[in-house]
Design a protein around this motif. Structure first.
Motif, PDB file in Angstrom:
ATOM      1  N   ILE A   1       1.465   6.391  -6.947  1.00 21.57           N
ATOM      2  CA  ILE A   1       0.413   7.334  -7.358  1.00 21.57           C
ATOM      3  C   ILE A   1       0.899   8.770  -7.210  1.00 21.57           C
ATOM      4  N   LYS A   2       1.623   9.026  -6.127  1.00 21.72           N
ATOM      5  CA  LYS A   2       2.151  10.372  -5.893  1.00 21.72           C
ATOM      6  C   LYS A   2       3.123  10.766  -7.006  1.00 21.72           C
ATOM      7  N   ILE A   3       4.030   9.841  -7.341  1.00 25.45           N
ATOM      8  CA  ILE A   3       4.997  10.126  -8.409  1.00 25.45           C
ATOM      9  C   ILE A   3       4.272  10.337  -9.735  1.00 25.45           C
ATOM     10  N   GLU A   4       3.262   9.481  -9.999  1.00 29.34           N
ATOM     11  CA  GLU A   4       2.531   9.611 -11.255  1.00 29.34           C
ATOM     12  C   GLU A   4       1.827  10.959 -11.351  1.00 29.34           C
TER      13      GLU A   4
ATOM     14  N   ASN B   1       0.832  -1.203   0.000  1.00 30.55           N
ATOM     15  CA  ASN B   1       0.000   0.000   0.000  1.00 30.55           C
ATOM     16  C   ASN B   1       0.868   1.255   0.000  1.00 30.55           C
ATOM     17  N   ASP B   2       1.930   1.225   0.813  1.00 31.11           N
ATOM     18  CA  ASP B   2       2.835   2.377   0.838  1.00 31.11           C
ATOM     19  C   ASP B   2       3.486   2.576  -0.522  1.00 31.11           C
ATOM     20  N   GLU B   3       3.895   1.465  -1.140  1.00 32.22           N
ATOM     21  CA  GLU B   3       4.500   1.570  -2.467  1.00 32.22           C
ATOM     22  C   GLU B   3       3.491   2.093  -3.486  1.00 32.22           C
ATOM     23  N   SER B   4       2.239   1.634  -3.361  1.00 33.90           N
ATOM     24  CA  SER B   4       1.201   2.091  -4.283  1.00 33.90           C
ATOM     25  C   SER B   4       0.941   3.581  -4.119  1.00 33.90           C
TER      26      SER B   4
END
Length: 750
Positions: free
Chosen positions: A496-499, A489-492
């Protein structure tokens, strides 16, 4: 008409029973009462002030007499105080204080006298009519003819009884005046309003009892006021009523005939309605069948017959309720078929559709209670279809939620291992070959699993968790399953933040090209540079390419970003050539860019726009592109090679190294991965592998580039074994265009 009604002896009775008179009289009485009260209220305060002034004057006279009695001691405050004490009771004096002319210091004062002349403020209007039981008065030396002032507090307790007596007198006077005026008004109303109204009421009563002869009830009146107008209107109404009555009688016969005709039409219409009802029943049956069909279209996948996303969401909600009510675990699985797009593109969509159908059947054969699911497609009872009563909350459900994506809901499991067993059975079922129109097709499945309520209680959040686990399974090599974890979840969230920031990177001018020199090992001359993309975000800082490039590829942003990189690299190559540095520029191209139908046209336009020769550009591609999509890669490579653009295989030796595709594809360069170069002087195996790659490239007529050269020993060894080019920190780190120009000028001056 009997005039006895209006005799004098009945006048009082008439007035008493007149409701209009009472209302007018009451309003007049209240109005007069209010006006007189408002007028007389100031008298109340004036009376109190006059009374206080009188009491003050009496006290002043007594004090002046006391001063006179003091005689020669009239200038002695103590003697004056004794004289005042003698007359205090008779003069209603509660206390006193003798003060000098210009100071507040007290000469003489009574011991229990409170503070005199305490400032008073009026908080509201009603305090103007409230008076205390005492009055503080100060007499000046001029008034007393003495060299000092005297303050006294007077007893005014008699003021309140005097005010109450005054109020009683005033109230009685106001009431008598108001009552008198009201009686006068009521007697005036008797003749002005009451009598005409009673006459009009009497005529109305008689006219209602004898409507045919209502014209005889006309009132004769010569009044010129509003009452006269009312009587005139009443007379006109009586005349019109008589005329209308005759017209009504004439129309009765016509109405009777119309009634008979209407009955006949009603009978005819009733017959037609019965026929229409029968037709509507037939339409209702058709609509019900159509509604059932539409319900199935809205809730089931037309290709596989499985529940679609809408119905799957409803079943997921039921599963969550069941889990909460029975305190048990459940599982949600997201299933994606690996490389399904390749089968669709190569064998056609009909083969792809058949593959989806057979995959759905295999999944149905794996899970429990599939009979309940299949029976859903055959329900003809509309009510059962609406509420799904014949599907238990704890039944396992398979749904197709789009494309090659499936969802499985296990509402009741004993542990996480149960979901793992089902996932293993599904992956094993999918890897078996499919026979599709004579073609033997192999495919695998990646599965993401979320356990509820552990991973979430909300359907949307749970689907996000399963989807995150699915992407992790794909990233880990596919053909397997992964359970959701908080780390995912943290990676997701980070992805999303980077995207989100990456989508605005071009608009905000956050992207930049860095350049790293390529050195000819034989001549140690700079023959080219590699264009490396860098992203510097104000919030995230300098983001490594390994973090944002995979996200750009998955989201599709790699296409516009890649287009920008190609144009920017070509622009910089043109500037270098104009400054006397005609260097070769190597550009990394992703597999998704290479598969884009417009890629070759875009590349050609950039070369023409910036006046470059095609061999000044070199495109770096990965080995996986050549292995996974050979037919498409061959076509794209042929178009690129026709343009004259060079091709290089990046990170050679770390992937699907094969002599076959080196022979088939017309590439120019092999780039040896830095993992072989790092320990080339210490590890004999790395040295041997590097020597083999260089020897193989020479046999194929290919150029070799060594990445990650960081010390002279590595440079010497590579030069010795015949490597053509090298790049690394030994020759220069990736640098901005400005620093590259400075670097080139320094090398040129050496």
């Amino acid at each position: 008409m009997n005039r006895k009604v209006y005799s004098k002896k009945n006048t009082i009775k008439m007035i008493w029973q007149c409701r209009v008179c009472w209302k007018v009289a009451l309003a007049a009485f209240l109005a007069i009462l209010v006006v007189e009260t408002i007028v007389l209220i100031p008298s109340y305060r004036n009376y109190a002030l006059d009374w206080q002034e009188s009491r003050s004057n009496e006290a002043l006279s007594a004090v002046q007499a006391a001063i006179s009695l003091a005689g020669e001691n009239a200038l002695n405050p103590s003697e004056i105080s004794k004289s005042i004490q003698l007359i205090a009771k008779s003069a209603h004096i509660l206390g006193w204080r003798i003060l000098p002319l210009e100071s507040n210091q007290t000469f003489v004062s009574t011991k229990d006298l409170p503070v005199l002349n305490k400032p008073s403020t009026v908080q509201n209007f009603w305090e103007l009519f409230i008076f205390e039981d005492f009055l503080d008065v100060t007499w000046s030396s001029i008034t007393l003819h003495t060299p000092f002032r005297i303050q006294v507090r007077l007893d005014t307790t008699d003021l309140q009884p005097a005010l109450r007596a005054f109020v009683k007198r005033i109230a009685g006077l106001v009431a008598i005046i108001s009552l008198f005026v009201t009686i006068v008004i009521m007697f005036a109303l008797k003749d002005i309003i009451l009598r005409p109204i009673l006459e009009l009421r009497s005529h109305l009563t008689q006219a209602a009892a004898d409507v045919p002869h209502s014209d005889t009830q006309i009132i004769k009146s010569r009044r010129k006021d509003e009452i006269g107008d009312l009587i005139s209107s009443f007379n006109t109404m009586l005349v019109n009523t008589t005329d209308n009555l005759h017209t009504i009688k004439q129309n009765e016969e016509v109405l009777k005939q119309a009634h008979d005709s209407l009955e006949i039409k009603v009978q005819q219409r009733t017959f037609k309605l019965r026929h229409e009802i029968q037709e509507r029943k037939q339409i209702e049956i058709q609509l019900r069948n159509s509604e059932q069909h539409l319900f199935k279209l809205a809730n089931y996948d037309g290709l596989t017959g499985l529940p679609n996303r809408l119905l799957a969401m409803d079943r997921l909600i039921l599963g969550l309720r069941h889990s909460k009510r029975n305190n048990c675990l459940g599982a949600l699985m997201f299933i994606d078929l690996d490389n399904f797009k390749d089968i669709n593109d190569t064998l056609g969509h009909s083969i792809g559709d058949e593959l989806l159908k057979q995959t759905a059947k295999r999944m149905l054969g794996v899970i429990r209670d599939t009979d309940n699911l299949v029976r859903m497609n055959l329900i003809e009872d509309r009510k059962e279809m609406e509420i799904g009563k014949n599907v238990a909350e704890n039944s396992d459900i398979v749904a197709r939620i789009g494309g090659d994506e499936f969802m499985i809901i296990l509402p009741e499991i004993t542990s996480q291992n149960d979901a793992g067993i089902v996932a293993s059975r599904i992956t094993n079922a999918c890897v078996k070959p499919f026979n599709l129109e004579g073609n033997e097709v192999f495919i695998s499945a990646s599965i993401g699993i979320a356990i509820f309520p552990r991973d979430g209680r909300d359907p949307n959040n749970l689907m996000i968790c399963a989807d995150t686990a699915l992407y992790t399974a794909k990233d880990d090599g596919r053909n397997g399953y992964r359970f959701f974890s908080r780390e995912m979840n943290d990676e997701s969230i980070e992805r999303i933040k980077i995207e989100r920031f990456l989508r605005k990177s071009q608009t905000n001018n956050e992207l930049e090209i860095y350049f790293q020199p390529l050195i000819d090992l034989k001549t140690e001359v700079i023959i080219g540079v590699e264009a490396l993309l860098r992203w510097n975000n104000p919030v995230l800082g300098l983001v490594p390419p390994s973090h944002f490039i995979p996200i750009a590829e998955k989201s599709g942003m790699i296409l516009p970003i890649g287009e920008w990189v190609i144009n920017e690299a070509c622009r910089r190559a043109e500037e270098l050539a104009n400054m006397g540095f005609p260097l070769r520029v190597a550009i990394n191209v992703s597999a998704r860019q290479f598969r884009d139908n417009n890629f070759v046209d875009l590349l050609k336009a950039a070369i023409v726009r910036h006046h470059l020769s095609a061999n000044q550009l070199e495109l770096e591609i990965t080995e996986s592109l050549l292995v996974e999509e050979q037919s498409k890669a061959l076509l794209a490579i042929e178009k690129v090679r026709k343009l004259g653009v060079r091709l290089s295989i990046d990170d050679f030796g770390t992937g699907y190294s094969s002599l076959g595709y080196l022979r088939r594809f017309s590439v120019n360069t092999l780039k040896i991965d830095r993992s072989f170069i790092t320990n080339i002087c210490e590890q004999p195996q790395d040295a041997s592998l590097t020597r083999t790659i260089i020897s193989m490239a020479q046999n194929f007529g290919l150029e070799t580039i060594a990445e990650g050269v960081e010390n002279p020993e590595q440079q010497s060894f590579l030069k010795e074994i015949g490597c053509d080019l090298a790049q690394g920190y030994l020759f220069g780190k990736p640098m901005t265009f400005t620093k590259l120009l400075k670097y080139l000028k320094e090398k040129k001056n050496l």
